[in-house]
Motif scaffolding. Structure first.
Motif, PDB file in Angstrom:
ATOM      1  N   VAL A 298       0.767  -1.261  -0.001  1.00 58.97           N
ATOM      2  CA  VAL A 298      -0.014   0.078   0.038  1.00 58.97           C
ATOM      3  C   VAL A 298       0.861   1.232   0.017  1.00 58.97           C
ATOM      4  CG1 VAL A 298      -2.092  -1.239   1.190  1.00 58.97           C
ATOM      5  CG2 VAL A 298      -0.062  -0.093   2.418  1.00 58.97           C
ATOM      6  N   ASP A 299       2.064   0.969   0.470  1.00 60.98           N
ATOM      7  CA  ASP A 299       2.998   2.199   0.561  1.00 60.98           C
ATOM      8  C   ASP A 299       4.153   2.218  -0.482  1.00 60.98           C
ATOM      9  OD1 ASP A 299       4.225   0.201   1.778  1.00 60.98           O
ATOM     10  OD2 ASP A 299       5.021   1.637   3.655  1.00 60.98           O
ATOM     11  N   ALA A 300       4.045   1.526  -1.681  1.00 62.12           N
ATOM     12  CA  ALA A 300       5.068   1.161  -2.612  1.00 62.12           C
ATOM     13  C   ALA A 300       5.867   2.285  -2.879  1.00 62.12           C
ATOM     14  CB  ALA A 300       4.347   0.443  -3.752  1.00 62.12           C
ATOM     15  N   LEU A 301       5.113   3.307  -3.303  1.00 61.95           N
ATOM     16  CA  LEU A 301       5.601   4.466  -3.820  1.00 61.95           C
ATOM     17  C   LEU A 301       6.735   5.055  -2.693  1.00 61.95           C
ATOM     18  CD1 LEU A 301       2.849   6.601  -5.359  1.00 61.95           C
ATOM     19  CD2 LEU A 301       4.922   5.177  -6.544  1.00 61.95           C
ATOM     20  N   GLU A 302       6.772   4.757  -1.481  1.00 58.99           N
ATOM     21  CA  GLU A 302       7.745   5.107  -0.482  1.00 58.99           C
ATOM     22  C   GLU A 302       8.953   4.281  -0.418  1.00 58.99           C
ATOM     23  OE1 GLU A 302       5.616   5.503   3.158  1.00 58.99           O
ATOM     24  OE2 GLU A 302       4.087   6.686   2.348  1.00 58.99           O
ATOM     25  N   LEU A 303       8.607   2.976  -0.734  1.00 58.29           N
ATOM     26  CA  LEU A 303       9.737   1.818  -1.253  1.00 58.29           C
ATOM     27  C   LEU A 303      10.175   1.245   0.362  1.00 58.29           C
ATOM     28  CD1 LEU A 303      12.282   3.502  -3.579  1.00 58.29           C
ATOM     29  CD2 LEU A 303      10.282   2.161  -4.025  1.00 58.29           C
ATOM     30  N   THR A 304       9.822   1.803   1.685  1.00 56.62           N
ATOM     31  CA  THR A 304      10.203   1.634   2.864  1.00 56.62           C
ATOM     32  C   THR A 304       9.858   0.042   2.802  1.00 56.62           C
ATOM     33  OG1 THR A 304      10.100   3.516   3.538  1.00 56.62           O
ATOM     34  CG2 THR A 304      10.181   1.749   5.149  1.00 56.62           C
ATOM     35  N   THR A 305       8.476  -0.393   2.833  1.00 61.70           N
ATOM     36  CA  THR A 305       7.967  -1.707   3.241  1.00 61.70           C
ATOM     37  C   THR A 305       8.548  -2.704   2.203  1.00 61.70           C
ATOM     38  OG1 THR A 305       6.071  -0.757   4.062  1.00 61.70           O
ATOM     39  CG2 THR A 305       6.037  -3.276   3.749  1.00 61.70           C
ATOM     40  N   ILE A 306       8.500  -2.305   0.983  1.00 53.79           N
ATOM     41  CA  ILE A 306       9.172  -3.108  -0.153  1.00 53.79           C
ATOM     42  C   ILE A 306      10.743  -3.368   0.430  1.00 53.79           C
ATOM     43  CG2 ILE A 306      10.374  -3.179  -2.381  1.00 53.79           C
ATOM     44  CD1 ILE A 306       7.797  -1.667  -3.423  1.00 53.79           C
ATOM     45  N   GLU A 307      11.451  -2.550   0.880  1.00 56.53           N
ATOM     46  CA  GLU A 307      12.891  -3.001   1.253  1.00 56.53           C
ATOM     47  C   GLU A 307      12.637  -3.658   2.497  1.00 56.53           C
ATOM     48  OE1 GLU A 307      14.496   1.070   1.514  1.00 56.53           O
ATOM     49  OE2 GLU A 307      14.713   1.084  -0.852  1.00 56.53           O
ATOM     50  N   ARG A 308      11.876  -3.461   3.412  1.00 56.98           N
ATOM     51  CA  ARG A 308      11.921  -4.204   4.653  1.00 56.98           C
ATOM     52  C   ARG A 308      11.301  -5.539   4.630  1.00 56.98           C
ATOM     53  NH1 ARG A 308       8.233  -2.725  10.209  1.00 56.98           N
ATOM     54  NH2 ARG A 308       9.307  -4.165  11.544  1.00 56.98           N
ATOM     55  N   TYR A 309      10.665  -5.754   3.763  1.00 53.65           N
ATOM     56  CA  TYR A 309       9.956  -7.148   3.224  1.00 53.65           C
ATOM     57  C   TYR A 309      11.157  -8.158   2.814  1.00 53.65           C
ATOM     58  CZ  TYR A 309       6.939 -10.797   1.354  1.00 53.65           C
ATOM     59  OH  TYR A 309       6.358 -11.873   1.097  1.00 53.65           O
ATOM     60  N   ALA A 310      11.756  -7.304   1.922  1.00 55.41           N
ATOM     61  CA  ALA A 310      12.975  -8.101   1.290  1.00 55.41           C
ATOM     62  C   ALA A 310      14.078  -8.325   2.247  1.00 55.41           C
ATOM     63  CB  ALA A 310      13.537  -7.105   0.102  1.00 55.41           C
ATOM     64  N   GLN A 311      14.319  -7.625   3.308  1.00 53.55           N
ATOM     65  CA  GLN A 311      15.421  -8.027   4.182  1.00 53.55           C
ATOM     66  C   GLN A 311      14.784  -8.998   5.225  1.00 53.55           C
ATOM     67  OE1 GLN A 311      15.627  -4.150   6.095  1.00 53.55           O
ATOM     68  NE2 GLN A 311      17.006  -3.352   4.587  1.00 53.55           N
ATOM     69  N   GLU A 312      13.604  -9.175   5.529  1.00 49.95           N
ATOM     70  CA  GLU A 312      12.994 -10.180   6.354  1.00 49.95           C
ATOM     71  C   GLU A 312      12.787 -11.499   5.734  1.00 49.95           C
ATOM     72  OE1 GLU A 312      12.530 -10.015   9.715  1.00 49.95           O
ATOM     73  OE2 GLU A 312      12.901  -7.875   9.776  1.00 49.95           O
ATOM     74  N   PHE A 313      12.286 -11.534   4.476  1.00 49.96           N
ATOM     75  CA  PHE A 313      11.826 -12.755   3.708  1.00 49.96           C
ATOM     76  C   PHE A 313      12.555 -13.000   2.565  1.00 49.96           C
ATOM     77  CE2 PHE A 313       8.352 -10.572   5.902  1.00 49.96           C
ATOM     78  CZ  PHE A 313       8.112 -11.557   7.000  1.00 49.96           C
ATOM     79  N   LEU A 314      13.082 -12.309   1.828  1.00 49.95           N
ATOM     80  CA  LEU A 314      13.956 -12.458   0.598  1.00 49.95           C
ATOM     81  C   LEU A 314      15.357 -12.861   0.661  1.00 49.95           C
ATOM     82  CD1 LEU A 314      11.062 -11.072  -0.309  1.00 49.95           C
ATOM     83  CD2 LEU A 314      12.562 -10.428  -2.304  1.00 49.95           C
ATOM     84  N   ARG A 315      16.164 -12.132   1.623  1.00 48.09           N
ATOM     85  CA  ARG A 315      17.543 -12.266   1.768  1.00 48.09           C
ATOM     86  C   ARG A 315      18.139 -13.484   2.885  1.00 48.09           C
ATOM     87  NH1 ARG A 315      18.706  -5.861   1.908  1.00 48.09           N
ATOM     88  NH2 ARG A 315      17.657  -5.306  -0.199  1.00 48.09           N
TER      89      ARG A 315
END
Length: 315
Positions: A298-315
């Protein structure tokens, strides 16, 4: 975690770009999200094929196919897919030709998603015929045959009730083999999932994990009936992501348009809550048989959650 992760880009359908006045600025914001997805390890990004936004307002909405082309030339690794192109908007033979060209441009990173079409304002506003659901599905059935013929036959031939091609030549056909991956969207158990079993390389369905598991079981039965390997179909699902300090805080941030996109109460099953809650729900999706989640942030334009999600679940 074996499940793959894709990002549904903020293209304007859900008024994600409503606060912007400059089209160039809005487009750059959209591309920043795609680049962030690539840099943070997501496998795919997806664009919607709509002509009017969800509220039929004057807010910006970028067109699907031109946007896909730009995204594929502006990235190096990401796979880009249409989720999904509306069959009624363009002739299917032309769609197949467009996809073939885009697959070459992208170096084989394009996924062609298609559906029967459902957003009536698009049809009415742009002057397209809007038949009932049964006819739209019959048209989709024929369109899928035309598209596959254009991708696999030297001179495509098809003579149906709605579409005809007569020794149509499509060169180049694309890079991917045996052809561009074909995603068919929709969870209709009698028709749509049967079309997936007959023609699709990927499917896309929506709902909570229990619903998804049921839909996949129906698809499996259709695959058995037509002699198709169920495991050869890549199963994708849509979801919404909101991460907060508490589940209650996250649930309060569910946008008002969510019920028009996600069945039921998405706060109860989406990637909505604390990190621990999101982790548990990811496991539930995977247990239901989902191979890839297409995530709306929902806050994709801010990039914050996209980056946090990646740190938690993709890396």
């Amino acid at each position: 975690m074996a499940i793959k992760h894709g990002v549904f880009l903020p293209q304007g359908f859900s008024l994600e770009l409503a606060g912007m006045q400059d089209p160039a600025e809005a487009y750059q914001a959209l591309t920043r999200v795609a680049k962030a997805a690539e840099e943070n390890g997501y496998e795919t990004v997806w664009v919607a094929d709509h002509l009017h936004n969800a509220m039929n307002t004057q807010h910006m909405l970028f067109e699907c196919w031109t946007t896909s082309t730009a995204l594929l030339t502006g990235t190096e690794r990401l796979r880009v897919g249409t989720m999904v192109t509306g069959n009624g908007y363009r002739n299917p033979a032309l769609q197949a030709k467009m996809a073939s060209t885009l697959d070459v441009i992208s170096g084989g990173r394009f996924t062609f998603g298609i559906g029967a079409g459902w957003w009536e304002p698009d049809y009415l506003g742009y002057g397209y015929e809007y038949p009932d659901a049964a006819e739209r599905l019959r048209r989709l059935d024929e369109a899928l045959q035309v598209i596959l013929a254009m991708w696999t036959q030297e001179e495509a031939k098809f003579d149906g009730e709605y579409y005809r091609v007569n020794s149509a030549i499509n060169q180049p056909k694309g890079i991917q083999q045996p052809h561009i991956p074909l995603l068919i969207a929709g969870g209709g158990e009698k028709v749509t999932l049967k079309l997936v079993a007959k023609y699709g390389d990927l499917c896309n369905v929506s709902g909570d994990p229990a619903t998804l598991a049921h839909k996949f079981e129906v698809l499996k039965n259709h695959c058995t009936a037509v002699g198709r390997d169920f495991d050869s179909i890549h199963k994708t699902a849509l979801t919404l992501c909101i991460i907060a300090d508490t589940d209650e805080e996250a649930a309060q941030q569910v946008p008002p348009w969510a019920p028009s996109v996600f069945p039921g109460d998405v706060a109860e099953y989406g990637l909505i809550g604390t990190i621990d809650t999101v982790r548990d729900r990811l496991a539930a999706y995977e247990a239901a048989g989902v191979d890839e989640l297409v995530i709306t942030f929902v806050d994709a334009l801010e990039l914050t959650t996209i980056e946090r999600y990646a740190q938690e679940f993709l890396r």
